[in-house]
Design an enzyme around this catalytic site. Structure first.
Site, PDB file in Angstrom:
ATOM      1  N   GLN A 178     -26.695 -30.105   1.666  1.00 36.48           N
ATOM      2  CA  GLN A 178     -27.320 -28.797   1.488  1.00 36.48           C
ATOM      3  C   GLN A 178     -28.024 -28.741   0.128  1.00 36.48           C
ATOM      4  O   GLN A 178     -27.665 -29.479  -0.797  1.00 36.48           O
ATOM      5  CB  GLN A 178     -26.283 -27.681   1.584  1.00 36.48           C
ATOM      6  N   TYR A 204      -0.130 -24.361 -10.119  1.00 37.72           N
ATOM      7  CA  TYR A 204      -0.427 -24.588 -11.533  1.00 37.72           C
ATOM      8  C   TYR A 204      -1.923 -24.784 -11.749  1.00 37.72           C
ATOM      9  O   TYR A 204      -2.493 -24.269 -12.728  1.00 37.72           O
ATOM     10  CB  TYR A 204       0.337 -25.823 -12.019  1.00 37.72           C
ATOM     11  N   HIS A 258     -26.820 -36.778 -13.601  1.00 40.45           N
ATOM     12  CA  HIS A 258     -25.585 -37.404 -13.148  1.00 40.45           C
ATOM     13  C   HIS A 258     -25.159 -36.799 -11.821  1.00 40.45           C
ATOM     14  O   HIS A 258     -25.577 -35.694 -11.452  1.00 40.45           O
ATOM     15  CB  HIS A 258     -24.455 -37.227 -14.179  1.00 40.45           C
ATOM     16  N   VAL A 272      -3.590 -26.097  -6.146  1.00 38.46           N
ATOM     17  CA  VAL A 272      -2.945 -24.800  -5.946  1.00 38.46           C
ATOM     18  C   VAL A 272      -1.933 -24.581  -7.075  1.00 38.46           C
ATOM     19  O   VAL A 272      -1.701 -25.457  -7.902  1.00 38.46           O
ATOM     20  CB  VAL A 272      -2.235 -24.747  -4.572  1.00 38.46           C
ATOM     21  N   ALA A 321     -29.558 -21.978  15.859  1.00 34.30           N
ATOM     22  CA  ALA A 321     -29.082 -20.615  16.114  1.00 34.30           C
ATOM     23  C   ALA A 321     -30.219 -19.598  16.095  1.00 34.30           C
ATOM     24  O   ALA A 321     -30.158 -18.576  16.791  1.00 34.30           O
ATOM     25  CB  ALA A 321     -28.021 -20.246  15.085  1.00 34.30           C
ATOM     26  N   HIS A 373     -25.487 -34.967   6.700  1.00 35.53           N
ATOM     27  CA  HIS A 373     -26.396 -34.001   6.104  1.00 35.53           C
ATOM     28  C   HIS A 373     -25.861 -33.516   4.764  1.00 35.53           C
ATOM     29  O   HIS A 373     -24.711 -33.752   4.413  1.00 35.53           O
ATOM     30  CB  HIS A 373     -26.600 -32.795   7.033  1.00 35.53           C
ATOM     31  N   HIS A 429     -26.330 -33.022 -10.834  1.00 35.26           N
ATOM     32  CA  HIS A 429     -26.593 -32.101 -11.938  1.00 35.26           C
ATOM     33  C   HIS A 429     -27.685 -32.703 -12.811  1.00 35.26           C
ATOM     34  O   HIS A 429     -27.574 -33.858 -13.239  1.00 35.26           O
ATOM     35  CB  HIS A 429     -25.333 -31.876 -12.785  1.00 35.26           C
TER      36      HIS A 429
END
Length: 474
Positions: A188, A339, A319, A337, A81, A186, A301
């Site tokens: 990120q 509860y 991990h 959603v 782009a 891919h 993480h």
């Protein structure tokens, strides 16, 4: 005496007494489980799987992804782009996200004028990493050496960005169901000037556990899971994969190193090789579960980085989390959603039930699925004869699978007069001689991990992947 006349408090006490007298079974009785890593609870209601599903059904994944699309901004040689042209890369490719959520030079919002209206500076960088030059593959369909290249790239970018930023978040959203807008393989990488909320919770939880018990939380958890053997999915020399006791998503898994490791760059060459292997096995099991390219969000993480990287982070253990949304089938997902959004997380399967499901205990070979429409049967039969004429071996047509670039589809007739042997699904060279075309009533499709291919898929793109074993009836 009837309880109908008692007051609400007495009825509640009687109900609690009845519940205490019953034998608890996790697969039948609701309960809550504690997530010590993120300091939260999850409601487990396995009996809800018995209810009929009349909710949303996702569409089947029938679309064939082209191997290379010059208009796809992630493909080699494509224009993105911002006008930049991608190199003709043949392995991983890392570049700056053209639409980043974090930028390194964003101004500060300044001091807050009220404690209820606080804002702070947020700076960072966002990158995109392509796993492979081909758009029609995913990680489980890549070779172990190719996945190892991804692991090395993850470690490298963590080290590079971690030199400046306290948190480097690697994550992959796979599949449109998880918001992925581009099928090219891919992930990120977002590096931020602040510690995100979940990272802060994991930091507090691991630090608290280490100070109270004298060892890292996830090291002790790994040992306990290895002893109990209730939720293990995969184990290897250096890694283990398990369904966490506190899992929220139906088929959530946790990937852990056996050795105490704080960050990706610290992994040894042997650990990286083993990581590539166990990742391929795990993701293959996912795909096999509902015979689909399994959607998920995953991420790594590790201990915080940046200027405080040299501090004592012994309470941290590296991990990876895998969060797949599918619940009952390839078309029925779990919705967080109601509860879940307003009270706390809830799941419909116990982690132990997930662990014992057939796919997570299945062989590690990938089930790639191919359907040939009736109109293509004649083309496939022609391929059989071409293969026979070119190779001198009777009755074996090897057709390149357009989605599994290292796999071929082997077609044979079960009605061959040339041989009475059953096809050997473990031997790509075993074949049954074909009868004349007019005698073909059906044919089997078998799939082997081999690099042998033909021109059939490129000449006939209508051959696409959708099922495991099909009877083709011209």
């Amino acid at each position: 005496m009837s309880r109908s006349g008692t007051d609400p408090e007495q009825r509640q006490q009687a109900s609690e007494a009845d519940a205490a007298a019953a034998t608890f079974r996790a697969s039948d009785h609701q309960h809550i489980r504690y997530n010590p890593l993120q300091d939260e609870w999850v409601l487990v209601s396995a009996h809800r799987m018995k209810r009929p599903w009349q909710g949303q059904v996702e569409p089947q994944l029938l679309k064939t992804v082209p191997r290379h699309d010059p208009l796809n901004p992630l493909c080699p040689g494509a224009t993105r782009a911002n006008g930049e042209v991608n190199p003709h890369y043949d392995s991983t490719f890392l570049f700056d996200n053209d639409f980043p959520a974090l930028q390194p030079d964003a101004p500060s919002p300044g001091p807050s004028d009220h404690p209820l209206f606080q804002a702070k500076a947020a700076r960072g960088v966002c990158k995109v990493m392509c796993f492979h030059p081909w758009s029609d593959v995913t990680l489980p369909l890549m070779s172990v050496p190719e996945i190892r290249a991804v692991v090395d790239a993850w470690a490298s970018v963590t080290e590079e960005l971690g030199a400046q930023y306290p948190w480097v978040q690697i994550f992959e959203n796979k599949g449109a169901m998880m918001g992925c807008s581009n099928p090219h393989p891919h992930c990120q990488v977002w590096a931020s000037s602040f510690l995100p909320d979940i990272a802060q919770r994991e930091e507090r939880s691991q630090q608290t556990y280490k100070s109270q018990h004298g060892e890292p939380l996830l090291m002790e958890y790994s040992r306990q899971e290895l002893l109990r053997k209730e939720r293990l999915v995969l184990t290897s020399e250096h890694w283990l994969v398990l369904v966490p006791f506190w899992a929220t998503w139906p088929y959530q898994t946790l990937l852990l190193p056996r050795r105490h490791v704080q960050r990706l760059p610290e992994l040894t060459p042997a650990e990286r090789d083993d990581l590539a292997s166990i990742m391929k096995k795990l993701l293959t099991k996912y795909d096999n579960l509902f015979e689909t390219s399994f959607p998920y969000s995953m991420g790594w993480h590790g201990a915080p980085t940046g200027s405080e990287a040299g501090a004592n982070w012994d309470h941290w253990q590296l991990h990876a989390h895998y969060y797949p949304p599918l619940l009952r089938s390839a078309t029925v997902r779990k919705f967080m959603v109601g509860y879940e959004m307003l009270a706390q997380a809830q799941r419909d399967l116990t982690p132990e039930q997930v662990r014992t499901q057939s796919s997570l205990a299945s062989p590690d070979s990938h089930m790639q699925y191919v359907q040939a429409p009736d109109t293509s049967v004649a083309l496939l039969l022609q391929s059989l004869h071409k293969a026979e004429n070119s190779s001198g071996r009777e009755g074996t047509a090897k057709v390149r699978n357009p989605r599994a670039w290292k796999e071929s589809i082997v077609l044979r007739s079960p009605f061959s007069p040339a041989s009475s042997r059953e096809p050997n699904s473990h031997d790509p060279d075993s074949s049954l001689g074909p009868p004349p075309v007019g005698l073909w009533h059906s044919c089997f499709i078998f799939i082997f991990q081999t690099t042998i291919s033909s021109k059939v898929s490129s000449e006939h793109p209508e051959l696409h992947t959708v099922g495991q074993v099909w009877w083709l009836t011209p």
